[in-house]
Design a protein around this motif. Structure first.
Motif, short mmCIF file in Angstrom:
data_model
loop_
_atom_site.label_atom_id
_atom_site.label_comp_id
_atom_site.label_asym_id
_atom_site.label_seq_id
_atom_site.Cartn_x
_atom_site.Cartn_y
_atom_site.Cartn_z
N VAL A 28 0.87 -1.17 0.00
CA VAL A 28 0.00 0.00 0.00
C VAL A 28 0.91 1.22 0.00
N GLY A 29 0.63 2.17 -0.88
CA GLY A 29 1.47 3.36 -0.95
C GLY A 29 0.78 4.48 -1.69
N PRO A 30 1.48 5.60 -1.87
CA PRO A 30 0.94 6.66 -2.71
C PRO A 30 0.88 6.19 -4.16
N PRO A 31 0.19 6.91 -5.03
CA PRO A 31 0.23 6.55 -6.45
C PRO A 31 1.69 6.53 -6.93
N LEU A 32 2.04 5.50 -7.67
CA LEU A 32 3.43 5.36 -8.09
C LEU A 32 3.87 6.46 -9.05
N GLU A 33 2.96 6.95 -9.86
CA GLU A 33 3.29 8.02 -10.81
C GLU A 33 4.54 7.64 -11.59
N ASN A 34 5.58 8.49 -11.58
CA ASN A 34 6.78 8.22 -12.38
C ASN A 34 7.61 7.06 -11.82
N PHE A 35 7.38 6.70 -10.55
CA PHE A 35 8.10 5.55 -9.99
C PHE A 35 7.77 4.28 -10.76
N ALA A 36 6.60 4.22 -11.36
CA ALA A 36 6.19 3.01 -12.09
C ALA A 36 7.17 2.68 -13.20
N SER A 37 7.79 3.70 -13.80
CA SER A 37 8.76 3.46 -14.87
C SER A 37 10.20 3.61 -14.40
N ASP A 38 10.41 4.39 -13.33
CA ASP A 38 11.77 4.64 -12.86
C ASP A 38 12.33 3.47 -12.05
N ILE A 39 11.46 2.66 -11.41
CA ILE A 39 11.91 1.55 -10.58
C ILE A 39 11.76 0.25 -11.36
N ASP A 40 12.78 -0.57 -11.32
CA ASP A 40 12.75 -1.86 -12.02
C ASP A 40 12.11 -2.91 -11.12
N PHE A 41 10.78 -2.96 -11.14
CA PHE A 41 10.07 -3.93 -10.30
C PHE A 41 10.33 -5.37 -10.75
N SER A 42 10.74 -5.56 -11.97
CA SER A 42 11.00 -6.92 -12.45
C SER A 42 12.21 -7.54 -11.78
N ALA A 43 13.04 -6.70 -11.14
CA ALA A 43 14.23 -7.22 -10.46
C ALA A 43 13.95 -7.61 -9.01
N ALA A 44 12.73 -7.42 -8.55
CA ALA A 44 12.39 -7.75 -7.16
C ALA A 44 12.48 -9.25 -6.94
N HIS A 45 12.93 -9.64 -5.74
CA HIS A 45 13.02 -11.06 -5.43
C HIS A 45 12.88 -11.30 -3.94
N ILE A 46 12.45 -12.53 -3.62
CA ILE A 46 12.37 -12.99 -2.23
C ILE A 46 13.23 -14.24 -2.14
N ALA A 47 14.28 -14.17 -1.31
CA ALA A 47 15.20 -15.31 -1.14
C ALA A 47 15.71 -15.80 -2.49
N GLU A 48 16.15 -14.85 -3.32
CA GLU A 48 16.71 -15.12 -4.64
C GLU A 48 15.69 -15.59 -5.67
N SER A 49 14.42 -15.75 -5.27
CA SER A 49 13.38 -16.16 -6.23
C SER A 49 12.70 -14.91 -6.76
N PRO A 50 12.63 -14.75 -8.08
CA PRO A 50 12.00 -13.55 -8.64
C PRO A 50 10.49 -13.53 -8.34
N VAL A 51 9.95 -12.34 -8.21
CA VAL A 51 8.52 -12.16 -7.98
C VAL A 51 7.98 -11.17 -8.99
N GLN A 52 6.72 -11.33 -9.31
CA GLN A 52 6.05 -10.43 -10.26
C GLN A 52 5.21 -9.41 -9.49
N PHE A 53 5.24 -8.17 -9.97
CA PHE A 53 4.51 -7.10 -9.29
C PHE A 53 3.39 -6.57 -10.17
N VAL A 54 2.19 -6.50 -9.59
CA VAL A 54 1.05 -5.87 -10.26
C VAL A 54 0.40 -4.91 -9.25
N SER A 55 -0.20 -3.84 -9.77
CA SER A 55 -0.81 -2.87 -8.85
C SER A 55 -2.07 -2.29 -9.46
N THR A 56 -2.91 -1.73 -8.57
CA THR A 56 -4.16 -1.10 -8.97
C THR A 56 -4.17 0.34 -8.44
N ARG A 57 -4.38 1.29 -9.34
CA ARG A 57 -4.44 2.70 -8.95
C ARG A 57 -5.85 3.02 -8.45
#
Length: 492
Positions: A28-57
């Motif tokens: 839960v956070g503020p609207p991502l706005e430009n963060f949606a493109s500036d942050i590489d969410f595809s690189a997120a991982h838990i214990a070296e396992s990649p995770v996929q990120f989806v969000s609803t504005r």
């Protein structure tokens, strides 16, 4: 734009919180706005396992989820370039399932105000859970808030450290339309509370520290919520004033009891049954978005002008008034009950009054005190008196012109109630309204009556059958059009 808009704008927060829910990691956070493109969410991982990120504005907030890797309390979410987020192990949705919760945000409100506010809801509305989002208080810390609230009879007290910028408030300015689109903080609070804490609660009351909920009808909050067709109670508020300046630092709710009946209502607030509004798009401060519902007049809130840190404007002094203030009798009754040293359940209260050796009038007075005819004050209670030591009478002059008296009658250890018409037109209407559930007792010209019960009933039914029957009759009488009353009066 406000001159200090950028100073108040939250430019750095990506997520307010990240927490496990089922097999996902919810954000839960503020609207991502430009963060949606500036942050590489595809690189997120838990214990070296990649995770996929989806969000609803949503409106002024954004809710997301990381999925694809096992979520365990001993693991950490890593978002390169942003940081690590430990996974909290507490399942609050399960812990608070079935709770009766009160939620608010606060910054530097006096601790005694916070305790008095919560105490009111515990005693009047049987709340068992309080959640306070502390938005950066510097007069005390979250542990002190928790310690203060722990003196109350609550099953759960949660104080959430919420130090984020509140956001520009979009106050109106002369001749300008000021933007009100970036106050992300409280929108995030509402969605965070919904998704982390209260999605499985029995009841949620959303009120600020300066707001107290009162019932404007004879029904309890539970009864009103259960009867709501959509699981939402939305209602307006009334400003409450002290009527004069108050001594600095030594006052609370009981010192503020005056209202201006002509003053514009304050903003609406709500009570919900989360299980019945699960399809709602968003919980907001003043409404539940995504479902249809109507406002009710059977409850409302009182907005205490002087219970304030004056963060928006100075509310500590009474401004010069053209219209006079009057005492809010309904509120006064609630305050006197909520802040009594030791309020007792109604049967204990009744038993204390019906002591051995009490006179007939003392016994009847005890019953009348527990019934509390003030709960029917919206029907214009004009007179309250004893006809005999065992018959108490309350006269009502309804807005449509109907005039009746309600008699509460004690016969030994049993109760009855009678509705008495005060004129011919009211008698005609009384017979018509009462036909569905009651029978006329007599039709003598000097004493035309309609029984609210067909028989005497035990005292134990005092807040169920008796109150319900009085409510049913008064409600039915008040629904008759004033034109019909006037016509009957002319013919009489």
């Amino acid at each position: 734009m406000e001159p200090d808009y950028l100073d108040k704008y939250d430019m750095s927060t990506v997520f307010y919180d990240v927490f496990p829910q089922g097999t996902d990691l919810v954000t839960v956070g503020p609207p991502l706005e430009n963060f949606a493109s500036d942050i590489d969410f595809s690189a997120a991982h838990i214990a070296e396992s990649p995770v996929q990120f989806v969000s609803t504005r949503l409106d002024r907030t954004e809710v997301g989820a990381f999925a694809g890797a096992p979520v365990r309390p001993d693991r950490v979410l890593t978002l390169p370039g942003i940081g690590d987020a430990p996974l909290n192990e507490v399942d609050y949705l399960k812990l608070l399932a079935g709770s009766r919760a009160l939620i608010t945000k606060s910054k530097n409100n006096r601790l005694e105000w916070i305790v008095d506010w919560a105490k009111y809801y515990v005693r009047v509305h049987d709340i068992d859970t309080v959640i306070v989002y502390d938005n950066g208080s510097d007069q005390y810390d979250c542990d002190q808030v928790l310690e203060a609230l722990s003196t109350l009879n609550l099953a759960h007290v949660i104080v959430v450290n919420w130090p984020f910028r509140f956001g520009p408030q979009g106050r109106s300015a002369p001749g300008k339309n000021v933007l009100w689109d970036s106050d992300y903080c409280e929108y995030g609070i509402m969605e965070h509370a919904r998704r982390r804490f209260l999605g499985s609660a029995r009841m949620v009351i959303n009120h600020d520290i300066d707001e107290l909920l009162v019932m404007e009808s004879e029904l309890s909050l539970d009864e009103l919520l259960d009867r709501s067709p959509d699981g939402v109670l939305s209602y307006q508020g009334i400003w409450v004033h002290s009527g004069g300046d108050l001594p600095a630092g030594s006052y609370s709710f009981t010192d503020i009891r005056m209202i201006d009946p002509t003053e514009r209502p304050t903003t609406p607030k709500w009570v919900i049954d989360p299980g019945r509004v699960s399809d709602a798009r968003q919980w907001k401060t003043h409404l539940i978005d995504g479902i249809d519902y109507e406002q009710t007049v059977s409850c409302g809130h009182r907005h205490f002008r002087q219970i304030s840190t004056n963060w928006k404007f100075d509310r500590s002094k009474e401004h010069r008034r053209v219209r006079p203030l009057v005492r809010d009798r309904l509120l006064a009754g609630y305050l006197d009950y909520a802040y009594a040293d030791a309020p007792t359940p109604y049967l204990q209260l009744l038993g204390a009054h019906l002591r051995e050796g009490a006179t007939a009038q003392e016994r009847t007075a005890a019953i009348v005190d527990v019934v509390n005819m003030e709960r029917f004050s919206r029907y214009n209670l004009t007179k309250h008196w004893f006809w005999t030591p065992t018959i108490n009478v309350s006269d009502f002059s309804l807005a449509n012109g109907v005039r009746v008296g309600i008699e509460i009658i004690l016969v030994g250890t049993l109760l009855s109630s009678v509705c008495v018409a005060r004129d011919d037109a009211s008698w005609t209407i009384l017979q018509h309204v009462g036909q569905a559930t009651t029978k006329p007792i007599s039709n003598r010209n000097h004493h035309r009556e309609l029984g609210c019960w067909n028989a005497l009933a035990p005292i134990e039914t005092i807040t169920t059958d008796l109150v319900f029957c009085i409510s049913e009759v008064l409600s039915g009488l008040s629904a008759v059009p004033a034109q019909a009353v006037a016509l009957l009066t002319e013919r009489a």
